[in-house]
Design a protein around this motif. Sequence first.
Motif, short mmCIF file in Angstrom:
data_model
loop_
_atom_site.label_atom_id
_atom_site.label_comp_id
_atom_site.label_asym_id
_atom_site.label_seq_id
_atom_site.Cartn_x
_atom_site.Cartn_y
_atom_site.Cartn_z
N LEU A 26 0.82 -1.21 0.00
CA LEU A 26 0.00 0.00 0.00
C LEU A 26 0.85 1.26 0.00
N LEU A 27 1.80 1.33 0.90
CA LEU A 27 2.57 2.56 1.08
C LEU A 27 3.38 2.92 -0.16
N LYS A 28 3.82 1.94 -0.94
CA LYS A 28 4.62 2.26 -2.11
C LYS A 28 3.77 2.88 -3.23
N THR A 29 2.42 2.80 -3.11
CA THR A 29 1.56 3.43 -4.11
C THR A 29 1.25 4.88 -3.76
N LEU A 30 1.76 5.37 -2.64
CA LEU A 30 1.62 6.78 -2.29
C LEU A 30 2.72 7.54 -3.01
N THR A 31 2.41 8.08 -4.18
CA THR A 31 3.42 8.70 -5.03
C THR A 31 3.42 10.22 -4.97
N VAL A 32 2.39 10.81 -4.33
CA VAL A 32 2.30 12.27 -4.29
C VAL A 32 2.14 12.82 -2.88
N LEU A 33 2.18 11.95 -1.87
CA LEU A 33 2.21 12.44 -0.49
C LEU A 33 3.12 11.56 0.34
N SER A 34 3.62 12.13 1.43
CA SER A 34 4.43 11.39 2.37
C SER A 34 4.13 11.94 3.77
N TYR A 35 4.80 11.37 4.78
CA TYR A 35 4.63 11.90 6.13
C TYR A 35 5.98 11.99 6.82
N ALA A 36 6.04 12.85 7.84
CA ALA A 36 7.25 13.02 8.65
C ALA A 36 6.81 13.23 10.09
N ASN A 37 7.30 12.38 11.00
CA ASN A 37 6.90 12.42 12.40
C ASN A 37 8.07 12.90 13.25
N TRP A 38 7.87 14.03 13.91
CA TRP A 38 8.95 14.72 14.62
C TRP A 38 8.67 14.65 16.12
N TRP A 39 9.59 14.00 16.85
CA TRP A 39 9.46 13.81 18.30
C TRP A 39 10.73 14.37 18.92
N ARG A 40 10.59 15.29 19.89
CA ARG A 40 11.77 15.89 20.49
C ARG A 40 11.50 16.25 21.94
N GLY A 41 12.59 16.31 22.72
CA GLY A 41 12.46 16.60 24.14
C GLY A 41 13.53 17.55 24.62
N ASP A 42 13.17 18.42 25.58
CA ASP A 42 14.11 19.40 26.12
C ASP A 42 15.10 18.76 27.08
N SER A 43 14.64 17.79 27.86
CA SER A 43 15.48 17.12 28.85
C SER A 43 14.76 15.86 29.32
N THR A 44 15.41 15.10 30.18
CA THR A 44 14.80 13.87 30.67
C THR A 44 13.46 14.14 31.36
#
Length: 337
Positions: free
Chosen positions: A169-187
């Motif tokens: 399924l995912l390889k047929t997505l030819t005109v959209l994608s996603y990016a998941n950004w996870w970040r933390g300041d400290s523990t």
Amino acid sequence: MIRRYVILGSAAAAAALASCSGGGNSSPTPTPTPTASGSATPTPTPTATYTAFPLAAAAEFSTLNATTNYTGDPAAGAVTLGVTATETFTSRVKLAATTDLTNGTFVMDEATEESRFVGTNVTTPAAPTVTEFVYRSVSTATGAAAGNFSQLEVLNNIGAATVTTSDSLLKTLTVLSYANWWRGDSTTGQKRLTYAIWGYPTLSYDMLTTGTANYTARIVGRSVSVANGATTLVRVGGTATVAVNFATGLVTTTMNLTTLPSGGAETTYVTLNAQGAIPIGQNQFSGSLVSGGAATGTIAGAFYGSKGVNLGIVFGASGTINGADTRIVGEVVGVKQ
């Protein structure tokens, strides 16, 4: 076509003839016969053309996005949960994408916060067996707090065919994608989750305005939940069905979420239902989770490529799920059947 004619009365005609020099020897110039013009040619609707993956070079994109946050150390006990939110197309959250994971730079930017990822940050390289390539960086700057990190997971469909995901399924997505950004300041500090969809949206004049369509879709997300003084942070997946009525603008979505524990078996989690509406002349929509379910929240979605061949939805959910106070953010990405 309206034709206009000039009619002279007999007295006016006589006066006009008398005023001509040379008397009867001069012949008046005859009035030319009007020529009928052809009917106007309508302006043709332009043919829509789209750029598609793989990326030819680094490029910047605005996104749809869903966000949430939590504060504290999940390993030490209960964290403090923040709110969830979703946005339709916005430059507040944008990215600069690259397909060169060795020499290129991938940039995520949200308002005044930015993370830049380079080849040395790659922890999961692109390969056909990999659905997401992953970057992770930890600040080594002087005075940086322990536990400071930034991680990016990108759907592996934007590079050359030899390295993109082999997922059917995912390889047929030819005109959209996603990016998941996870970040933390400290523990023990705040952590932020931004789930973003980007690509090549359907042009407004190429949007369908009649008929219906169904989309087969996949879910990607994260859940943060608190119960009995403990925190559970887990990836979620699953499948979704999306039904679109282009005549009325109604978008109906059923999301069957599963949990994907690291090293564990995929487990049924929760079903969320949502409805949205496409405004007239638009290629995007917004809506909310249907009341009476396990959680409340919002969605934002858009169509991508020719006639909306691909569809992307971001969602944010809050509620008590399986006895735990929970926040979920994620994406639904699908292909028209």
